[in-house]
Design a protein around this motif. Structure first.
Motif, PDB file in Angstrom:
ATOM      1  N   TYR A   1     -33.267   0.476 -41.246  1.00  0.00           N
ATOM      2  CA  TYR A   1     -33.631   0.728 -39.841  1.00  0.00           C
ATOM      3  C   TYR A   1     -35.017   1.320 -39.809  1.00  0.00           C
ATOM      4  O   TYR A   1     -35.566   1.694 -40.834  1.00  0.00           O
ATOM      5  CB  TYR A   1     -32.638   1.654 -39.136  1.00  0.00           C
ATOM      6  CG  TYR A   1     -32.432   3.017 -39.734  1.00  0.00           C
ATOM      7  CD1 TYR A   1     -33.326   4.048 -39.449  1.00  0.00           C
ATOM      8  CD2 TYR A   1     -31.346   3.284 -40.557  1.00  0.00           C
ATOM      9  CE1 TYR A   1     -33.127   5.327 -39.981  1.00  0.00           C
ATOM     10  CE2 TYR A   1     -31.150   4.546 -41.073  1.00  0.00           C
ATOM     11  CZ  TYR A   1     -32.032   5.560 -40.790  1.00  0.00           C
ATOM     12  OH  TYR A   1     -31.827   6.815 -41.296  1.00  0.00           O
TER      13      TYR A   1
ATOM     14  N   GLU B   1     -35.198  15.186 -36.963  1.00  0.00           N
ATOM     15  CA  GLU B   1     -34.917  13.999 -37.782  1.00  0.00           C
ATOM     16  C   GLU B   1     -36.205  13.493 -38.433  1.00  0.00           C
ATOM     17  O   GLU B   1     -36.219  13.133 -39.611  1.00  0.00           O
ATOM     18  CB  GLU B   1     -34.316  12.898 -36.906  1.00  0.00           C
ATOM     19  CG  GLU B   1     -33.979  11.626 -37.663  1.00  0.00           C
ATOM     20  CD  GLU B   1     -33.474  10.522 -36.755  1.00  0.00           C
ATOM     21  OE1 GLU B   1     -33.257   9.403 -37.261  1.00  0.00           O
ATOM     22  OE2 GLU B   1     -33.304  10.769 -35.542  1.00  0.00           O
TER      23      GLU B   1
ATOM     24  N   SER C   1     -31.800   4.080 -46.245  1.00  0.00           N
ATOM     25  CA  SER C   1     -31.925   5.175 -45.290  1.00  0.00           C
ATOM     26  C   SER C   1     -30.623   5.936 -45.071  1.00  0.00           C
ATOM     27  O   SER C   1     -30.593   6.920 -44.329  1.00  0.00           O
ATOM     28  CB  SER C   1     -32.451   4.637 -43.954  1.00  0.00           C
ATOM     29  OG  SER C   1     -33.741   4.089 -44.113  1.00  0.00           O
ATOM     30  N   ASP C   2     -29.536   5.489 -45.682  1.00  0.00           N
ATOM     31  CA  ASP C   2     -28.257   6.179 -45.528  1.00  0.00           C
ATOM     32  C   ASP C   2     -28.071   7.322 -46.525  1.00  0.00           C
ATOM     33  O   ASP C   2     -27.063   8.023 -46.477  1.00  0.00           O
ATOM     34  CB  ASP C   2     -27.093   5.181 -45.690  1.00  0.00           C
ATOM     35  CG  ASP C   2     -27.017   4.203 -44.526  1.00  0.00           C
ATOM     36  OD1 ASP C   2     -27.484   4.564 -43.427  1.00  0.00           O
ATOM     37  OD2 ASP C   2     -26.494   3.091 -44.719  1.00  0.00           O
TER      38      ASP C   2
ATOM     39  N   LYS D   1     -33.876   6.948 -36.598  1.00  0.00           N
ATOM     40  CA  LYS D   1     -32.869   5.894 -36.635  1.00  0.00           C
ATOM     41  C   LYS D   1     -32.953   4.998 -35.400  1.00  0.00           C
ATOM     42  O   LYS D   1     -32.783   3.791 -35.480  1.00  0.00           O
ATOM     43  CB  LYS D   1     -31.471   6.501 -36.755  1.00  0.00           C
ATOM     44  CG  LYS D   1     -30.401   5.472 -37.085  1.00  0.00           C
ATOM     45  CD  LYS D   1     -29.150   6.123 -37.613  1.00  0.00           C
ATOM     46  CE  LYS D   1     -28.182   5.084 -38.156  1.00  0.00           C
ATOM     47  NZ  LYS D   1     -26.974   5.688 -38.753  1.00  0.00           N
TER      48      LYS D   1
END
Length: 206
Positions: free
Chosen positions: A206, A86, A165-166, A94
């Motif tokens: 986030y 990630e 961030s999505d 996240k």
């Protein structure tokens, strides 16, 4: 030679930021107090980012992580392969274990980015522009990095009002390029207005 549009944007950025800084100074002082009280250490976190013409500058944020965040990250990524993937994909986690309780609130509300107003006053950033990226992200922009280098990065921008961030990294790059190609003062004002709505709803932060 500075173009008329760039001069207008510079005047707009400085004037609005100067007035805004005076208005929110009590909030800045209160946040600094809460950070210091909860986790003693520096209030401001300086992280090197890439700005106009490829010049690096220290980007200011309220510290939202524990003081030994770098060492904790290295240990966490060694012990969690999925988290490493990630991190390598987005340069973000996240569920970041380094974030303090007050830091989580600041991130969710985007208040951690308020000190970037001083980057604007110093002429290193604009109110609206591409995301301020780190040096490691430059290769991922490919041929589009020239467009990124042509303007100052912004406190907010199309990325912040389009999912933050999505969305995927390639979409972030596309939004930065779209902003540079189509930028004007009216669009900046529209993005600033949308930013307040996005921050209020805490969407994609986030």
């Amino acid at each position: 030679m500075i173009k008329a549009g760039e001069l207008g944007k510079t005047i707009f950025d400085f004037t609005l930021t100067f007035i805004g800084t005076i208005c929110i100074s009590p909030l800045l002082a209160y946040i600094a107090y809460r950070i210091k009280k909860e986790d003693p250490g520096p209030v401001i976190f300086k992280h090197m980012r890439v700005g106009k013409n490829g010049k690096s500058f220290p980007c200011y944020k309220f510290r939202s992580m524990c003081v030994d965040a770098k060492q904790m990250l290295e240990k966490y990524l060694r012990e969690n392969p999925e988290a490493r993937m990630e991190w390598e994909r987005d340069f973000k986690l996240k569920n970041d274990p380094r974030v303090t309780p007050i830091g989580e609130f600041l991130r969710r509300t985007s208040l951690d980015e308020l000190p970037q107003i001083f980057n604007v006053l110093k002429g290193e950033m604009s109110l609206v522009g591409p995301r301020p990226i780190v040096q490691e992200e430059v290769p991922r922009y490919g041929i589009h990095i020239k467009k990124y280098y042509s303007v100052k990065p912004g406190i907010t921008g199309l990325w912040q009002v389009s999912g933050r961030s999505d969305i995927s990294y390639s979409e972030r790059v596309a939004l930065d390029v779209e902003y540079v190609v189509n930028r004007n003062l009216l669009k900046d004002i529209q993005i600033l207005i949308k930013t307040f709505d996005v921050v209020f709803r805490k969407k994609g932060a986030y």
